[in-house]
Design an enzyme around this catalytic site. Structure first.
Site, short mmCIF file in Angstrom:
data_model
loop_
_atom_site.label_atom_id
_atom_site.label_comp_id
_atom_site.label_asym_id
_atom_site.label_seq_id
_atom_site.Cartn_x
_atom_site.Cartn_y
_atom_site.Cartn_z
N TYR A 1 -28.40 10.46 -2.35
CA TYR A 1 -28.21 10.37 -0.89
C TYR A 1 -29.46 10.82 -0.14
CZ TYR A 1 -23.17 9.86 -1.81
OH TYR A 1 -21.94 9.44 -2.26
N LYS B 1 -23.65 11.51 -16.03
CA LYS B 1 -23.72 10.21 -16.68
C LYS B 1 -24.93 10.26 -17.62
CE LYS B 1 -22.11 5.98 -16.95
NZ LYS B 1 -20.84 5.71 -17.62
N ASP C 1 -17.27 8.63 -15.54
CA ASP C 1 -16.21 7.60 -15.60
C ASP C 1 -14.98 8.18 -16.32
OD1 ASP C 1 -18.04 7.71 -17.69
OD2 ASP C 1 -17.89 5.60 -18.20
N ASP D 1 -18.98 13.67 -4.32
CA ASP D 1 -18.41 13.02 -3.14
C ASP D 1 -17.15 12.25 -3.55
OD1 ASP D 1 -18.09 11.91 -0.67
OD2 ASP D 1 -19.84 10.61 -0.75
N ASP E 1 -12.82 13.64 -3.41
CA ASP E 1 -11.81 12.90 -2.67
C ASP E 1 -10.65 12.52 -3.58
OD1 ASP E 1 -13.05 13.03 -0.25
OD2 ASP E 1 -12.97 10.87 0.15
#
Ligand code: NAD
Length: 357
Positions: free
Chosen positions: A143, A192, A224, A248, A252
């Site tokens: 980001y 990852k 994942d 992020d 959620d």
């Protein structure tokens, strides 16, 4: 007896309503446990735009920097939707995070037994409750990396670059290990690493650091798989630490598992114990000013402040237990109400929790 200076940003919409209940609870904790909490109210968000023409006035930043911690309600609302992007109320949040150096975001996802029905997962998956904490890196990664367009093999292409330095990784992992020590001493680093170089650096740094925290059981999981495990067997997790983008998304997902946005607090930290504490929900303009907002997320946010910034474990537990007690008595604000329960407004819910402090 401790002295603690707290900057309070009530913000917009339901922000002032829920913040007021949280401040009342904190005052009661102060009286009961002999601490002196002082509060300085400052403006940010839409109300600051109205009062001084900018969403994050200099005075607000100065007051936050001079405080031991910051309590924030929520900012934004339709009234300011037409304000140019750079001056929108929500920009105050980014300004606060960067100016206060808040690189670590903590979001618990907890299911209370009394509210197990609100969880969208099968009862047997969350049987006995759920209590996960996600530690998300907040100011680095993709980001904040280089973004742009360039001419590529197939014509114009866009790119976003993920970069993490050892320093950035070390400070967030430090935070996560510390938090794990304050909980069940179980830390899962989600990444990852089968594909990303940055993830491999996270693992290298974590391996080097784990000897400093011999009591913490450190594990790794690909993101994942973690997304799948959060709905398949969430109880296997205690503390999860991860990069900005993965955090992020996963935070959620984890908060949805608990079923209600009005119940979830959050904390953001920089170096040291200074933190900014806020409910994860927004300003809820649809119910603002109607005494309908659930103040529990705001109240639990100050509970987190006591625990993580001031290391007042007993006082923090007193808040959590008070919330648990009113939920077990069937008291509900409209967002979590179901038939057979007792319907309360924002103020009445605050008062009910206060009685248990
Ligand atoms: P929201 O979280 O404000 O509301 C989403 C839904 O949840 C609404 O139906 C609302 O009534 C309900 N809700 C939220 N908090 C509740 C509570 N405590 N009790 C009961 N119900 C609650 O999200 P939104 O509608 O997408 O955003 C509204 C405004 O808030 C926007 O301007 C947005 O930019 C801003 N926002 C601010 C923050 C923040 O300050 N940290 C976070 C998210 C959104």
């Amino acid at each position: 007896m401790g002295e603690y200076k707290i900057a309070v940003i009530q913000g917009d919409g339901i922000g002032p309503e829920v913040t007021q209940e949280a401040v009342t609870i904190l005052k009661a904790i102060g009286e009961k446990f002999q601490h002196n909490f002082s509060f300085e109210y400052v403006l940010a968000g839409g109300c600051a735009i109205d009062a001084c023409g900018e969403c994050l006035p200099k005075e607000t930043l100065a007051a936050c920097k001079a405080a031991d911690s910051v309590m924030l309600g929520a900012v934004g609302g339709p009234k300011w939707d037409s304000v140019p992007n750079a001056q929108r109320p929500e920009k105050a949040l980014l300004g606060l995070r960067s100016e206060l150096g808040l690189f670590s975001n903590l979001r618990p996802a907890k299911i209370y037994d009394a509210l197990a029905d609100a969880c969208p997962l099968k009862a047997e998956i969350v049987d006995g409750g759920l209590d996960i904490l996600i530690v998300r890196e907040l100011t680095g990664g993709i980001y904040f990396g280089e973004h742009g367009y360039r001419e590529g093999k197939y014509g114009e292409e866009a790119y976003d670059v993920e970069t993490y330095s050892e320093v950035e990784i070390k400070r967030i992992l430090n935070n996560a290990f510390d938090v794990a020590m304050q909980r069940n001493k179980k830390l899962c680093c989600v990444d990852k690493a089968n594909v990303l170089e940055t993830s491999r650096l996270w693992r290298k740094v974590a391996e080097e650091m784990k000897t400093d925290y011999p009591e913490v059981a450190l594990s790794y999981m690909y993101v994942d798989n973690a997304a799948m495990q959060l709905v398949r067997n969430p109880k296997q997790f205690d503390v999860i630490v991860t990069s900005n983008m993965f955090g992020d998304i996963l935070s959620d997902e984890a908060s949805m598992i608990t079923g209600s946005i009005g119940l979830l607090p959050s904390a953001s930290f920089g170096d040291g114990t200074f933190g900014m504490y806020e409910p994860i929900h927004g300003s809820a303009p649809d119910i603002a000013g109607q005494n309908k907002a659930n103040p529990i997320a705001a109240i639990l946010s100050v509970g987190m402040m006591l625990k993580y910034s001031f290391h007042l474990e007993t006082e923090a537990a007193a808040i959590e237990n008070a919330v648990k007690a009113v939920l077990e008595q069937g008291m509900r604000t409209p967002d979590i109400y179901s038939e057979g329960n007792i319907l309360l407004g924002t103020r009445e819910m605050g008062e009910a929790i206060l009685k248990h402090i």
